[in-house]
Design an enzyme around this catalytic site. Structure first.
Site, PDB file in Angstrom:
ATOM      1  N   GLY A  95     -31.921   1.569  18.318  1.00 40.81           N
ATOM      2  CA  GLY A  95     -31.079   2.766  18.452  1.00 40.81           C
ATOM      3  C   GLY A  95     -32.022   3.789  17.968  1.00 40.81           C
ATOM      4  N   GLY A  96     -33.069   3.858  18.442  1.00 44.14           N
ATOM      5  CA  GLY A  96     -34.077   4.921  18.210  1.00 44.14           C
ATOM      6  C   GLY A  96     -34.099   6.395  18.511  1.00 44.14           C
TER       7      GLY A  96
ATOM      8  CG  ASP B 259     -30.945   5.175  22.015  1.00 44.48           C
ATOM      9  OD1 ASP B 259     -29.803   5.336  22.681  1.00 44.48           O
ATOM     10  OD2 ASP B 259     -31.062   5.558  20.748  1.00 44.48           O
TER      11      ASP B 259
ATOM     12  CG  PHE C 182     -26.999  -0.836  18.726  1.00 45.76           C
ATOM     13  CD1 PHE C 182     -25.852  -0.870  18.435  1.00 45.76           C
ATOM     14  CD2 PHE C 182     -27.798   0.139  18.537  1.00 45.76           C
ATOM     15  CE1 PHE C 182     -25.070   0.364  18.269  1.00 45.76           C
ATOM     16  CE2 PHE C 182     -27.316   1.347  18.098  1.00 45.76           C
ATOM     17  CZ  PHE C 182     -25.936   1.494  17.957  1.00 45.76           C
TER      18      PHE C 182
ATOM     19  NE  ARG D 136     -34.305   8.628  11.506  1.00 49.91           N
ATOM     20  CZ  ARG D 136     -35.194   9.535  11.863  1.00 49.91           C
ATOM     21  NH1 ARG D 136     -36.308  10.207  10.784  1.00 49.91           N
ATOM     22  NH2 ARG D 136     -35.376  10.474  12.983  1.00 49.91           N
TER      23      ARG D 136
ATOM     24  CG  HIS E 203     -24.815   7.302   9.488  1.00 50.78           C
ATOM     25  ND1 HIS E 203     -25.718   8.295   8.778  1.00 50.78           N
ATOM     26  CD2 HIS E 203     -25.103   7.305  10.761  1.00 50.78           C
ATOM     27  CE1 HIS E 203     -25.894   9.105   9.855  1.00 50.78           C
ATOM     28  NE2 HIS E 203     -25.753   8.436  11.097  1.00 50.78           N
TER      29      HIS E 203
END
Ligand SMILES: C[S@@+](CC[C@H](N)C(=O)[O-])C[C@H]1O[C@@H](n2cnc3c(N)ncnc32)[C@H](O)[C@@H]1O
Length: 444
Positions: free
Chosen positions: A258-259, A281, A313, A328, A332
């Site tokens: 998920g870069g 991604d 992902f 990163r 969240h």
């Protein structure tokens, strides 16, 4: 229940002592910084550990002093209407006031009538907004009706990234709804309420709409968001590139899951020339990532140090047994069940000694956590005001995704449910952390 006077006096004295001691540290560090400014390898965007610590003690102590000495009703009034100051800032950003002010002679400033003419906002009304901001040091009124930039408002010049979150306005509607308030779905947040959609933000941004040239493509906000992620990463993560021991990873391969545009990998690639990367991604995003790398670090592409891969992902991780996986600002964005799914796919792909590095904020409550450094007394364990911004950003995650910025204990619970364990939380300077997870059968 009002606080006993003796306790208030003792707290105020302790806070002032902290302020005096920490201010001396800041002064010493500023002087050292000024002397080092011309040295190579100087990283001006990351404060020294001593400066970082003293700064957060001062900010926390100032916040606590305000609370201690101010009338509680006035203070509540100020917090409840802090929304107005935010609106003033939004309007000033939209009207590009800082850019207009920057063109003026800083000794003389520019009159609010002139700013009004340039922005189309009535000068007298604009003065009310700018005075509200000047009182909190964003702009300065140097003589009646004349404004200059301050070190804070200077950051608004030619800067589109300062925006407030309109979605949070729908938060009360979701939180007071007897059903939605308990929802753990990323499709039932304030975002869906605000935009009248069932899509997640990421799906919504990619929904095809007519482009200026008549073709179909993602919404205009798509580009703003993916650029914004890169900018947010730059603003928040500088310390993670130096406070985690990346140099010990040698020539290992890092899978940036998920870069996005690969912002974290790009910065690491610049600093650690032996590391290799795979940036993953969604399709629409990964196409753009390669373009950015071509502009910013073409030699990494030529040397085949970086690959780009379309990957969802929520499905099986295609790169097996990699040395390092990073996430990163991913967990969240998702409620717990989705996070456990993401982590399980990574757990299944990890070798026994692979590491998973989660670069999300770690929230500390005012009560503290044995896994994080606590502030000196009488500050709350999380340094209070100094970590206020982390809590504000966490509300953004709630509003946009039903997402969560997590405490160490919450990260441990997620890891446990996915067959992993948290081995260490690296507290980096700024609002940045690296939570290192390993497989639960790793015994190194
Ligand atoms: C907040 S951004 C973080 C991007 C990047 N890690 C960074 O720090 O710059 C979240 C990223 O998750 C990606 N994403 C959302 N859903 C995804 C999915 N199902 N599979 C892979 N990536 C996804 C988005 O496209 C976006 O790039």
């Amino acid at each position: 229940m009002s606080q006993p006077v003796a306790e208030k006096i003792s707290q105020l004295r302790s806070l002032v002592r902290l302020l005096v001691e920490s201010s001396e540290v800041v002064i010493k560090e500023w002087e050292a910084e000024a002397a080092q400014a011309s040295e190579p390898n100087n990283t001006p965007d990351v404060p020294s550990p001593a400066l970082y610590e003293a700064r957060r003690v001062i900010i926390g102590a100032c916040g606590m002093c305000i609370d201690l000495v101010q009338d509680p009703l006035l203070r509540l009034g100020e917090v409840v209407s802090s929304y107005f100051a935010a609106k003033c800032l939004n309007i000033a950003v939209q009207a590009r006031v800082a850019d207009i002010v920057a063109e003026a002679d800083p000794q003389r400033g520019i009159s609010v009538e002139d700013i009004g003419r340039r922005t189309g906002i009535n000068g007298r009304k604009l003065a009310q907004l700018l005075r509200c901001l000047s009182t909190i040091h964003i702009f300065s009124e140097i003589k009646d009706g004349y404004f200059v930039n301050t070190r804070t408002s200077e950051y608004m010049v030619a800067n589109d990234s300062i925006q407030g979150g309109a979605v949070t306005e729908k938060l009360p509607a979701v939180l007071f709804d007897p059903v939605k308030t308990h929802s753990r779905s990323p499709r039932e947040s304030a975002f869906q309420e605000a935009y009248g959609t069932n899509s997640t933000l990421w799906e919504y941004l990619e929904e095809p709409v007519e482009q200026p040239d008549g073709t179909m493509g993602p919404r205009p906000a798509f580009n703003t968001w993916i650029g914004g992620m890169m900018a947010a990463g730059r603003a928040e993560s500088s310390a993670t590139y130096v406070d985690y021991p990346w140099h010990t990873l040698g020539s290992r391969t890092v899978i940036d899951v998920g870069g996005g545009l690969g912002g974290m990998s790009l910065e690491l690639a610049k600093r650690y020339p032996d590391l290799k990367f795979v940036v993953q991604d969604r399709e629409a995003v990964i196409e753009k990532a390669e373009l950015i790398w071509k502009q910013e670090l073409p030699e990494a592409l030529e040397a085949e140090r970086v690959k780009f891969m379309r990957h969802d992902f929520f499905t099986q991780q295609p790169v097996k047994e990699a040395d390092v996986f990073i996430l990163r600002h991913i967990l969240h964005d998702w409620p717990d069940d989705e996070c456990v799914t993401i982590l399980r796919h990574l757990r299944d792909a990890m070798r026994r000694d692979s590491r998973l590095l989660v670069a999300d904020k770690v929230m500390q409550t005012t009560a503290g956590s044995p896994l994080l450094k606590s502030a000196p007394s009488p500050l709350p364990a999380n340094y209070g005001y100094a970590h206020h911004m982390g809590n504000i950003l966490a509300i953004g995650m709630l509003a946009l995704f039903n997402g969560v910025e997590r405490t160490p204990e919450e990260f441990s619970a997620l890891a446990e449910n996915a067959g992993l364990r948290v081995v260490k939380i690296w507290e980096c300077r700024g609002l940045a952390y690296v939570t290192e997870m390993r497989r639960n059968d790793y015994d190194g």
